[in-house]
Design a protein around this motif. Structure first.
Motif, PDB file in Angstrom:
ATOM      1  N   ALA A 124       0.830  -1.193   0.000  1.00  0.00           N
ATOM      2  CA  ALA A 124       0.000   0.000   0.000  1.00  0.00           C
ATOM      3  C   ALA A 124       0.874   1.256   0.000  1.00  0.00           C
ATOM      4  O   ALA A 124       0.537   2.241  -0.653  1.00  0.00           O
ATOM      5  CB  ALA A 124      -0.942  -0.006   1.200  1.00  0.00           C
ATOM      6  N   GLN A 125       2.011   1.192   0.706  1.00  0.00           N
ATOM      7  CA  GLN A 125       2.892   2.361   0.742  1.00  0.00           C
ATOM      8  C   GLN A 125       3.515   2.622  -0.620  1.00  0.00           C
ATOM      9  O   GLN A 125       3.616   3.774  -1.046  1.00  0.00           O
ATOM     10  CB  GLN A 125       3.984   2.193   1.812  1.00  0.00           C
ATOM     11  N   LYS A 126       3.914   1.572  -1.331  1.00  0.00           N
ATOM     12  CA  LYS A 126       4.476   1.748  -2.671  1.00  0.00           C
ATOM     13  C   LYS A 126       3.443   2.390  -3.597  1.00  0.00           C
ATOM     14  O   LYS A 126       3.761   3.276  -4.386  1.00  0.00           O
ATOM     15  CB  LYS A 126       4.924   0.397  -3.250  1.00  0.00           C
TER      16      LYS A 126
ATOM     17  N   GLU B 116      -8.552   4.581   5.737  1.00  0.00           N
ATOM     18  CA  GLU B 116      -8.386   3.228   6.244  1.00  0.00           C
ATOM     19  C   GLU B 116      -8.045   2.288   5.080  1.00  0.00           C
ATOM     20  O   GLU B 116      -8.580   2.429   3.983  1.00  0.00           O
ATOM     21  CB  GLU B 116      -9.684   2.782   6.918  1.00  0.00           C
ATOM     22  N   TYR B 117      -7.160   1.335   5.309  1.00  0.00           N
ATOM     23  CA  TYR B 117      -6.766   0.394   4.267  1.00  0.00           C
ATOM     24  C   TYR B 117      -7.985  -0.280   3.658  1.00  0.00           C
ATOM     25  O   TYR B 117      -8.931  -0.632   4.360  1.00  0.00           O
ATOM     26  CB  TYR B 117      -5.852  -0.707   4.843  1.00  0.00           C
ATOM     27  N   PHE B 118      -7.944  -0.436   2.331  1.00  0.00           N
ATOM     28  CA  PHE B 118      -8.980  -1.190   1.617  1.00  0.00           C
ATOM     29  C   PHE B 118      -8.310  -1.850   0.419  1.00  0.00           C
ATOM     30  O   PHE B 118      -7.084  -1.768   0.269  1.00  0.00           O
ATOM     31  CB  PHE B 118     -10.174  -0.298   1.240  1.00  0.00           C
ATOM     32  N   SER B 119      -9.049  -2.521  -0.428  1.00  0.00           N
ATOM     33  CA  SER B 119      -8.468  -3.323  -1.511  1.00  0.00           C
ATOM     34  C   SER B 119      -7.611  -2.524  -2.481  1.00  0.00           C
ATOM     35  O   SER B 119      -6.768  -3.096  -3.169  1.00  0.00           O
ATOM     36  CB  SER B 119      -9.571  -4.050  -2.283  1.00  0.00           C
ATOM     37  N   GLN B 120      -7.770  -1.198  -2.547  1.00  0.00           N
ATOM     38  CA  GLN B 120      -7.020  -0.371  -3.487  1.00  0.00           C
ATOM     39  C   GLN B 120      -5.918   0.443  -2.796  1.00  0.00           C
ATOM     40  O   GLN B 120      -5.400   1.386  -3.378  1.00  0.00           O
ATOM     41  CB  GLN B 120      -7.971   0.581  -4.198  1.00  0.00           C
ATOM     42  N   GLY B 121      -5.621   0.114  -1.576  1.00  0.00           N
ATOM     43  CA  GLY B 121      -4.551   0.815  -0.873  1.00  0.00           C
ATOM     44  C   GLY B 121      -5.066   1.554   0.342  1.00  0.00           C
ATOM     45  O   GLY B 121      -5.982   1.109   1.032  1.00  0.00           O
TER      46      GLY B 121
END
Length: 182
Positions: free
Chosen positions: A1-3, A39-44
Motif C-alpha cells: 500500500a505504501q508503494k 483506512e486500508y482497503f483493496s485499493q490501498g
C-alpha cells in the motif's frame, strides 16, 4: 500500500495539470487534487479528492459536474490509449449553454479516436458532431432506431432547435452545424 501511495504522490501533480487543461477546454475553473490517507482497503490507503477552485463539489450544477466527470474520463482515456473501449453517455451536455455544449462535443470528438462513443443528446451542437446519427422512437410498445442520412440529420437537428414547427432559420443553423463539422 505504501508503494502505491508513493506512486500516486509522484503522479498527482501531473494528473492535476493535465486535468486542468481539460477543465479549461470545458469552460470550468481549475481544480486542486488532494490525496488523503484513509483506512486500508483493496485499493490501498489513499483517497483522491478533487476540488474545483472557488466551489464546493456538492454545490456544482449538473452541467458543471458532468463536465468535470468528462474531464476525468478524457484524462483516463489518455492513459488507456490503445485500449479500445465503448463509452455510453446519457445527456452529458444537459443544462449547458451552446458554447459549453460545443466544448463537450470537441472533447468527445478527441475521445472518439480511442473509443466507440454512444451519446444521447437533446442539444444541436453535440448532435451535429457525431459521425452517425440515429433517431430513437416508439412504435406502439416497441422502441425503434433509424440511422439518419444528411438531409434527415438537418431535419432532426432543426426539430431539436425549434420544436415541431421547424423554421427555415433552424434548418439553416442545423445545416451550418453539420457542414462546420466536415
Amino acid at each position: 500500500a505504501q508503494k502505491l501511495s508513493d506512486i500516486r504522490s509522484n503522479a498527482i501533480k501531473d494528473f492535476e495539470k493535465q486535468l486542468n487543461i481539460y477543465l479549461k477546454e470545458l469552460y470550468l475553473r481549475d481544480a486542486k487534487v488532494v490525496m488523503k490517507e484513509v483506512e486500508y482497503f483493496s485499493q490501498g490507503k489513499d483517497a483522491l479528492e478533487i476540488k474545483i477552485l472557488g466551489a464546493d463539489l456538492m454545490k456544482l450544477s449538473t452541467g458543471e459536474f458532468n463536465r468535470l466527470r468528462l474531464a476525468v474520463l478524457a484524462l483516463k482515456s489518455e492513459y488507456m490509449m490503445g485500449d479500445k473501449g465503448v463509452l455510453m453517455l446519457d445527456e452529458i451536455d444537459a443544462n449547458l449553454s451552446g458554447e459549453e455544449s460545443m466544448s463537450v462535443a470537441k472533447v468527445l470528438k478527441k475521445l472518439s479516436k480511442s473509443f466507440q462513443i454512444f451519446v444521447i443528446s437533446h442539444q444541436p451542437q453535440l448532435t451535429s458532431m457525431g459521425d452517425q446519427h440515429f433517431f430513437v422512437y416508439k412504435e406502439g410498445k416497441a422502441s425503434k432506431v433509424k440511422e439518419l442520412n444528411f438531409d434527415e440529420k438537418i431535419e432532426e437537428i432543426a426539430r431539436i432547435i425549434s420544436g415541431e414547427s421547424i423554421s427555415d432559420e433552424a434548418k439553416g443553423f442545423a445545416k451550418e452545424l453539420l457542414e462546420a463539422k466536415e
